[in-house]
Design a protein around this motif. Structure first.
Motif, PDB file in Angstrom:
ATOM      1  N   ASP A   1       0.969  -1.277   0.071  1.00  0.00           N
ATOM      2  CA  ASP A   1       0.072  -0.086   0.136  1.00  0.00           C
ATOM      3  C   ASP A   1       0.963   1.264  -0.176  1.00  0.00           C
ATOM      4  OD1 ASP A   1      -2.455   1.412   0.397  1.00  0.00           O
ATOM      5  OD2 ASP A   1      -1.440   2.119   2.245  1.00  0.00           O
ATOM      6  N   ALA A   2       0.597   2.000  -0.999  1.00  0.00           N
ATOM      7  CA  ALA A   2       1.546   3.420  -1.019  1.00  0.00           C
ATOM      8  C   ALA A   2       1.641   4.210   0.277  1.00  0.00           C
ATOM      9  CB  ALA A   2       0.798   4.464  -2.010  1.00  0.00           C
ATOM     10  N   CYS A   3       0.599   4.317   0.907  1.00  0.00           N
ATOM     11  CA  CYS A   3       0.681   4.932   2.201  1.00  0.00           C
ATOM     12  C   CYS A   3       1.269   4.232   3.393  1.00  0.00           C
ATOM     13  CB  CYS A   3      -0.722   5.662   2.707  1.00  0.00           C
ATOM     14  SG  CYS A   3      -1.519   6.955   1.636  1.00  0.00           S
ATOM     15  N   GLU A   4       1.343   2.976   3.365  1.00  0.00           N
ATOM     16  CA  GLU A   4       1.860   2.188   4.504  1.00  0.00           C
ATOM     17  C   GLU A   4       3.498   2.609   3.925  1.00  0.00           C
ATOM     18  OE1 GLU A   4       0.501  -1.701   4.628  1.00  0.00           O
ATOM     19  OE2 GLU A   4      -1.474  -1.309   5.023  1.00  0.00           O
ATOM     20  N   ILE A   5       3.738   2.245   2.725  1.00  0.00           N
ATOM     21  CA  ILE A   5       5.269   2.396   2.447  1.00  0.00           C
ATOM     22  C   ILE A   5       5.666   3.709   2.712  1.00  0.00           C
ATOM     23  CG2 ILE A   5       6.891   1.988   0.497  1.00  0.00           C
ATOM     24  CD1 ILE A   5       5.626  -0.513   1.330  1.00  0.00           C
ATOM     25  N   ALA A   6       5.031   4.581   2.636  1.00  0.00           N
ATOM     26  CA  ALA A   6       5.364   5.986   2.789  1.00  0.00           C
ATOM     27  C   ALA A   6       5.562   6.152   4.330  1.00  0.00           C
ATOM     28  CB  ALA A   6       4.453   7.058   2.241  1.00  0.00           C
TER      29      ALA A   6
ATOM     30  N   THR B   1      -3.888  10.058  -5.425  1.00  0.00           N
ATOM     31  CA  THR B   1      -5.040  10.673  -6.529  1.00  0.00           C
ATOM     32  C   THR B   1      -4.180  10.215  -7.624  1.00  0.00           C
ATOM     33  OG1 THR B   1      -5.296  12.526  -5.182  1.00  0.00           O
ATOM     34  CG2 THR B   1      -6.157  12.747  -7.300  1.00  0.00           C
ATOM     35  N   GLY B   2      -4.756   9.182  -8.036  1.00  0.00           N
ATOM     36  CA  GLY B   2      -4.326   8.656  -9.400  1.00  0.00           C
ATOM     37  C   GLY B   2      -2.962   8.185  -9.306  1.00  0.00           C
ATOM     38  N   SER B   3      -2.050   8.557  -9.884  1.00  0.00           N
ATOM     39  CA  SER B   3      -0.692   8.166  -9.680  1.00  0.00           C
ATOM     40  C   SER B   3       0.371   8.998  -8.789  1.00  0.00           C
ATOM     41  CB  SER B   3       0.148   7.835 -11.040  1.00  0.00           C
ATOM     42  OG  SER B   3       0.230   9.037 -11.839  1.00  0.00           O
ATOM     43  N   GLU B   4      -0.324   9.763  -8.167  1.00  0.00           N
ATOM     44  CA  GLU B   4       0.308  10.958  -7.513  1.00  0.00           C
ATOM     45  C   GLU B   4       0.071  10.733  -5.975  1.00  0.00           C
ATOM     46  OE1 GLU B   4       0.089  15.222  -8.354  1.00  0.00           O
ATOM     47  OE2 GLU B   4      -1.124  15.380  -6.528  1.00  0.00           O
ATOM     48  N   VAL B   5       1.044  11.004  -4.955  1.00  0.00           N
ATOM     49  CA  VAL B   5       1.193  10.757  -3.446  1.00  0.00           C
ATOM     50  C   VAL B   5       1.494  11.851  -3.082  1.00  0.00           C
ATOM     51  CG1 VAL B   5       2.151   9.607  -1.648  1.00  0.00           C
ATOM     52  CG2 VAL B   5       1.862   8.232  -3.817  1.00  0.00           C
ATOM     53  N   ARG B   6       0.560  12.562  -2.132  1.00  0.00           N
ATOM     54  CA  ARG B   6       1.184  13.878  -1.281  1.00  0.00           C
ATOM     55  C   ARG B   6       1.018  13.398   0.209  1.00  0.00           C
ATOM     56  NH1 ARG B   6       0.116  18.707  -3.872  1.00  0.00           N
ATOM     57  NH2 ARG B   6      -0.837  18.579  -5.911  1.00  0.00           N
ATOM     58  N   VAL B   7       1.964  13.834   0.863  1.00  0.00           N
ATOM     59  CA  VAL B   7       2.091  13.307   2.073  1.00  0.00           C
ATOM     60  C   VAL B   7       2.721  14.717   3.018  1.00  0.00           C
ATOM     61  CG1 VAL B   7       3.010  11.065   1.650  1.00  0.00           C
ATOM     62  CG2 VAL B   7       4.696  12.946   1.979  1.00  0.00           C
ATOM     63  N   VAL B   8       2.225  14.494   4.271  1.00  0.00           N
ATOM     64  CA  VAL B   8       2.788  15.510   5.472  1.00  0.00           C
ATOM     65  C   VAL B   8       3.580  14.708   6.403  1.00  0.00           C
ATOM     66  CG1 VAL B   8       1.998  17.327   7.071  1.00  0.00           C
ATOM     67  CG2 VAL B   8       0.816  16.933   4.992  1.00  0.00           C
ATOM     68  N   VAL B   9       4.802  14.992   6.735  1.00  0.00           N
ATOM     69  CA  VAL B   9       5.654  14.384   7.511  1.00  0.00           C
ATOM     70  C   VAL B   9       5.916  15.453   8.551  1.00  0.00           C
ATOM     71  CG1 VAL B   9       7.690  13.092   7.935  1.00  0.00           C
ATOM     72  CG2 VAL B   9       6.264  12.754   5.923  1.00  0.00           C
ATOM     73  N   GLY B  10       5.928  14.653   9.876  1.00  0.00           N
ATOM     74  CA  GLY B  10       6.382  15.715  11.109  1.00  0.00           C
ATOM     75  C   GLY B  10       7.370  14.931  11.962  1.00  0.00           C
TER      76      GLY B  10
ATOM     77  N   THR C   1       6.608  20.133  10.538  1.00  0.00           N
ATOM     78  CA  THR C   1       5.988  19.440   9.538  1.00  0.00           C
ATOM     79  C   THR C   1       6.489  19.871   8.245  1.00  0.00           C
ATOM     80  OG1 THR C   1       4.115  20.860   9.277  1.00  0.00           O
ATOM     81  CG2 THR C   1       4.094  19.176  10.739  1.00  0.00           C
ATOM     82  N   SER C   2       6.587  19.030   7.240  1.00  0.00           N
ATOM     83  CA  SER C   2       6.764  19.045   5.765  1.00  0.00           C
ATOM     84  C   SER C   2       5.955  18.390   5.105  1.00  0.00           C
ATOM     85  CB  SER C   2       8.387  18.824   5.530  1.00  0.00           C
ATOM     86  OG  SER C   2       8.890  19.337   4.304  1.00  0.00           O
ATOM     87  N   ARG C   3       5.621  19.019   3.976  1.00  0.00           N
ATOM     88  CA  ARG C   3       4.873  18.388   2.956  1.00  0.00           C
ATOM     89  C   ARG C   3       5.776  18.106   1.554  1.00  0.00           C
ATOM     90  NH1 ARG C   3      -0.262  19.967   4.015  1.00  0.00           N
ATOM     91  NH2 ARG C   3      -0.400  21.357   5.573  1.00  0.00           N
ATOM     92  N   ALA C   4       5.285  16.913   1.081  1.00  0.00           N
ATOM     93  CA  ALA C   4       5.742  16.564  -0.118  1.00  0.00           C
ATOM     94  C   ALA C   4       4.988  15.926  -1.409  1.00  0.00           C
ATOM     95  CB  ALA C   4       7.203  15.769   0.060  1.00  0.00           C
ATOM     96  N   ARG C   5       5.235  15.939  -2.652  1.00  0.00           N
ATOM     97  CA  ARG C   5       4.274  15.360  -3.583  1.00  0.00           C
ATOM     98  C   ARG C   5       5.476  14.502  -4.687  1.00  0.00           C
ATOM     99  NH1 ARG C   5       4.647  15.879  -8.587  1.00  0.00           N
ATOM    100  NH2 ARG C   5       2.929  15.764  -9.913  1.00  0.00           N
ATOM    101  N   ALA C   6       4.811  13.346  -5.104  1.00  0.00           N
ATOM    102  CA  ALA C   6       5.669  12.456  -5.725  1.00  0.00           C
ATOM    103  C   ALA C   6       4.626  11.894  -6.989  1.00  0.00           C
ATOM    104  CB  ALA C   6       6.525  11.546  -5.275  1.00  0.00           C
ATOM    105  N   GLY C   7       5.040  11.871  -8.092  1.00  0.00           N
ATOM    106  CA  GLY C   7       4.479  11.257  -9.146  1.00  0.00           C
ATOM    107  C   GLY C   7       5.049  11.786 -10.549  1.00  0.00           C
TER     108      GLY C   7
END
Length: 115
Positions: free
Chosen positions: A65-70, A87-96, A105-111
Motif C-alpha cells: 500500500d502506497a501510504c503504508e510504504i510512505a 490521487t491517480g498516480s500521485e502521492v501527497r504526504v505530510v511528515v512531522g 512538519t513538511s509536505r511533499a508530492r511525488a508522481g
C-alpha cells in the motif's frame, strides 16, 4: 604615588566573567539555531523520501500500500507520517517530527509531472 586604583581592584575579573557568560549564551543560541535548521532539513528529506516511496509503490516498483510504504520511509528517517493521500498516480504526504521540543512538519508530492 598611586591614587584611585584601590576602588577598581578586581574589576577586570568581573568584566571577564561577564564577557565569558555572554559568549557562552551566544554559542548556545547559535547551536540551537543550527540544530533546528538541520532538523528542519531532515524533516523535509523524510517527507521527500516518503512521497517517493509511495509513488514507487503506485508505479509498481514496490509491492504494498502506497501510504503504508510512505509511513515506513518516514519512520526510517526518524519522522512520522501525519497524512497521506493518493490521487491517480500521485502521492501527497505530510511528515512531522519534534525538533528541540517543537513540532515541525513538511509536505511533499511525488508522481508524474503535472500537465
Amino acid at each position: 604615588m598611586r591614587r584611585g586604583r584601590g576602588k577598581e581592584k578586581g574589576s577586570a575579573s568581573v568584566l571577564a566573567v561577564g564577557v565569558a557568560s555572554v559568549s557562552l549564551v551566544c554559542v548556545a543560541a547559535a547551536g540551537a539555531v543550527g540544530e533546528a535548521s538541520v532538523g528542519r532539513a531532515s524533516v523535509a528529506t523524510a517527507a521527500d523520501a516518503a512521497a517517493l516511496a509511495g509513488a514507487d509503490t503506485l508505479a509498481g516498483f514496490v509491492v504494498g500500500d502506497a501510504c503504508e510504504i510512505a509511513a515506513r520511509a518516514a519512520r526510517v528517517n526518524d519522522a512520522r507520517l501525519e497524512s497521506c493521500s493518493v490521487t491517480g498516480s500521485e502521492v501527497r504526504v505530510v511528515v512531522g517530527a519534534m525538533i528541540l521540543g517543537v513540532a515541525v512538519t513538511s509536505r511533499a508530492r511525488a508522481g508524474p509531472p503535472p500537465g
